[in-house]
Design an enzyme around this catalytic site. Structure first.
Site, PDB file in Angstrom:
ATOM      1  N   CYS A   1       5.988  -0.323   7.545  1.00  0.00           N
ATOM      2  CA  CYS A   1       5.614   0.861   6.770  1.00  0.00           C
ATOM      3  C   CYS A   1       6.814   1.289   5.939  1.00  0.00           C
ATOM      4  O   CYS A   1       7.936   1.330   6.454  1.00  0.00           O
ATOM      5  CB  CYS A   1       5.194   1.994   7.716  1.00  0.00           C
ATOM      6  SG  CYS A   1       4.693   3.492   6.854  1.00  0.00           S
ATOM      7  N   LEU A   2       6.572   1.611   4.679  1.00  0.00           N
ATOM      8  CA  LEU A   2       7.674   2.033   3.812  1.00  0.00           C
ATOM      9  C   LEU A   2       8.294   3.344   4.316  1.00  0.00           C
ATOM     10  O   LEU A   2       9.439   3.638   3.996  1.00  0.00           O
ATOM     11  CB  LEU A   2       7.178   2.195   2.370  1.00  0.00           C
ATOM     12  CG  LEU A   2       6.693   0.895   1.707  1.00  0.00           C
ATOM     13  CD1 LEU A   2       6.050   1.186   0.354  1.00  0.00           C
ATOM     14  CD2 LEU A   2       7.821  -0.109   1.564  1.00  0.00           C
TER      15      LEU A   2
ATOM     16  N   GLY B   1       0.845  -1.194   0.000  1.00  0.00           N
ATOM     17  CA  GLY B   1       0.000   0.000   0.000  1.00  0.00           C
ATOM     18  C   GLY B   1       0.877   1.240   0.000  1.00  0.00           C
ATOM     19  O   GLY B   1       2.047   1.174   0.376  1.00  0.00           O
TER      20      GLY B   1
ATOM     21  N   HIS C   1      -4.411   1.317   7.808  1.00  0.00           N
ATOM     22  CA  HIS C   1      -3.036   1.838   7.909  1.00  0.00           C
ATOM     23  C   HIS C   1      -2.853   3.002   6.921  1.00  0.00           C
ATOM     24  O   HIS C   1      -2.306   4.050   7.279  1.00  0.00           O
ATOM     25  CB  HIS C   1      -2.056   0.683   7.621  1.00  0.00           C
ATOM     26  CG  HIS C   1      -0.622   1.073   7.479  1.00  0.00           C
ATOM     27  ND1 HIS C   1       0.364   0.637   8.352  1.00  0.00           N
ATOM     28  CD2 HIS C   1       0.027   1.838   6.549  1.00  0.00           C
ATOM     29  CE1 HIS C   1       1.533   1.130   7.963  1.00  0.00           C
ATOM     30  NE2 HIS C   1       1.362   1.855   6.870  1.00  0.00           N
ATOM     31  N   GLU C   2      -3.336   2.802   5.693  1.00  0.00           N
ATOM     32  CA  GLU C   2      -3.186   3.855   4.671  1.00  0.00           C
ATOM     33  C   GLU C   2      -4.012   5.082   5.009  1.00  0.00           C
ATOM     34  O   GLU C   2      -3.564   6.218   4.821  1.00  0.00           O
ATOM     35  CB  GLU C   2      -3.596   3.334   3.282  1.00  0.00           C
ATOM     36  CG  GLU C   2      -2.845   2.117   2.786  1.00  0.00           C
ATOM     37  CD  GLU C   2      -1.345   2.228   2.895  1.00  0.00           C
ATOM     38  OE1 GLU C   2      -0.824   3.360   2.874  1.00  0.00           O
ATOM     39  OE2 GLU C   2      -0.682   1.197   3.016  1.00  0.00           O
TER      40      GLU C   2
ATOM     41  N   HIS D   1      -2.344   7.431   7.273  1.00  0.00           N
ATOM     42  CA  HIS D   1      -1.375   8.330   6.629  1.00  0.00           C
ATOM     43  C   HIS D   1      -2.045   9.629   6.194  1.00  0.00           C
ATOM     44  O   HIS D   1      -1.436  10.695   6.235  1.00  0.00           O
ATOM     45  CB  HIS D   1      -0.752   7.666   5.394  1.00  0.00           C
ATOM     46  CG  HIS D   1       0.386   6.726   5.691  1.00  0.00           C
ATOM     47  ND1 HIS D   1       1.548   7.125   6.307  1.00  0.00           N
ATOM     48  CD2 HIS D   1       0.535   5.399   5.443  1.00  0.00           C
ATOM     49  CE1 HIS D   1       2.365   6.086   6.423  1.00  0.00           C
ATOM     50  NE2 HIS D   1       1.774   5.009   5.909  1.00  0.00           N
TER      51      HIS D   1
ATOM     52  N   GLN E   1       3.224   9.883   1.318  1.00  0.00           N
ATOM     53  CA  GLN E   1       4.510   9.185   1.453  1.00  0.00           C
ATOM     54  C   GLN E   1       5.482   9.551   0.327  1.00  0.00           C
ATOM     55  O   GLN E   1       6.685   9.327   0.452  1.00  0.00           O
ATOM     56  CB  GLN E   1       4.305   7.661   1.499  1.00  0.00           C
ATOM     57  CG  GLN E   1       3.579   7.213   2.771  1.00  0.00           C
ATOM     58  CD  GLN E   1       3.399   5.706   2.819  1.00  0.00           C
ATOM     59  OE1 GLN E   1       2.428   5.189   2.298  1.00  0.00           O
ATOM     60  NE2 GLN E   1       4.334   5.002   3.427  1.00  0.00           N
TER      61      GLN E   1
HETATM   62  O1  GNR Z   1       4.012  -2.670   2.646  1.00  0.00           O
HETATM   63  C1  GNR Z   1       3.358  -2.535   3.675  1.00  0.00           C
HETATM   64  N1  GNR Z   1       3.047  -3.624   4.417  1.00  0.00           N
HETATM   65  C2  GNR Z   1       2.143  -3.602   5.473  1.00  0.00           C
HETATM   66  C3  GNR Z   1       2.104  -4.716   6.312  1.00  0.00           C
HETATM   67  C4  GNR Z   1       1.208  -4.754   7.368  1.00  0.00           C
HETATM   68  C5  GNR Z   1       0.353  -3.702   7.576  1.00  0.00           C
HETATM   69  C6  GNR Z   1       0.385  -2.596   6.767  1.00  0.00           C
HETATM   70  C7  GNR Z   1       1.279  -2.545   5.714  1.00  0.00           C
HETATM   71  S1  GNR Z   1       1.309  -1.157   4.667  1.00  0.00           S
HETATM   72  C8  GNR Z   1       2.958  -1.179   4.113  1.00  0.00           C
HETATM   73  C9  GNR Z   1       3.188  -0.152   3.047  1.00  0.00           C
HETATM   74  C10 GNR Z   1       3.004   1.230   3.623  1.00  0.00           C
HETATM   75  O2  GNR Z   1       3.789   1.776   4.332  1.00  0.00           O
HETATM   76  N2  GNR Z   1       1.873   1.824   3.368  1.00  0.00           N
HETATM   77  O3  GNR Z   1       1.616   3.028   3.894  1.00  0.00           O
HETATM   78 NI    NI Z   2       2.690   3.091   5.754  1.00  0.00          NI
END
Ligand code: GNR
Ligand code: NI
Length: 174
Positions: free
Chosen positions: A94-95, A46, A136-137, A140, A51
């Site tokens: 998270c990236l 995601g 999660h997204e 952000h 980001q």
């Molecule tokens: O790549 C991602 N893996 C992930 C694993 C578990 C819960 C959420 C994520 S999102 C993350 C990519 C990212 O940072 N998205 O904002």
């Molecule tokens: Ni993230």
């Protein structure tokens, strides 16, 4: 399509609240294409526009497994319509918080109203990893990172590590 740089914590931009998109135009579609390519390159599932430094309420996701066909998903102006009272726990990464992982509890299922790639209104019923990832997204978009749910100690340890590795990578460039 262009691969863009992914911002990492600590970075004030990641704490910004993203703005609602008035209309899904070619500009937003190009942004979504770039986001998807950037996400695939980084092996993420995601990515939110902020980001890559763009404060728009846009998310791309693809939770298909390695070896399976790609299944890109696009969300513009997503809104949570329904959340389960029951929570489930996932180990999140998270990236924008590279190489750090921790368990986070979130509502186990949710319903999301959003505009798709073509600006059409859609409703998604999400469960499992999809529910976790979209939440999660959407965090952000509010400037929230998964580390904000951890204890103060864990969070500050992670931020310290990331600051250090940022400093070290600066030194290498010099
Ligand atoms: O790549 C991602 N893996 C992930 C694993 C578990 C819960 C959420 C994520 S999102 C993350 C990519 C990212 O940072 N998205 O904002
Ligand atoms: Ni993230």
């Amino acid at each position: 399509m262009t691969i863009r740089e992914i911002l990492t914590e600590p970075n004030k931009l990641l704490r910004q609240v993203s703005k609602t998109v008035d209309k899904v135009t070619k500009e937003e579609q190009i942004l979504m294409d770039d986001m998807l390519e950037t996400m695939y390159k980084a092996n993420g599932i995601g990515l939110a526009a902020i980001q890559i430094g763009v404060p728009k309420r846009i998310i791309v996701m693809d939770i298909s497994k390695n070896g399976q066909e790609n299944n890109p998903m696009y969300f513009v102006n997503p809104v949570i319509k329904n959340k389960n009272k029951e929570f489930s726990t996932y180990e999140e990464g998270c990236l924008s918080v590279p190489n750090q992982f921790a368990e986070v509890d979130r509502p186990a299922t949710c319903e999301i109203e959003y505009l798709d790639y073509y600006g059409e209104k859609k409703l998604l019923k999400a469960q499992g990893l999809l529910a976790t990832c979209i939440q999660h997204e959407m965090d952000h978009l509010e400037g929230i990172l998964f580390i904000d749910y951890l204890s103060k100690l864990k969070k500050s340890m992670i931020i310290k590590k990331l600051s250090k590795s940022k400093k070290n990578s600066e030194t290498l460039v010099i």
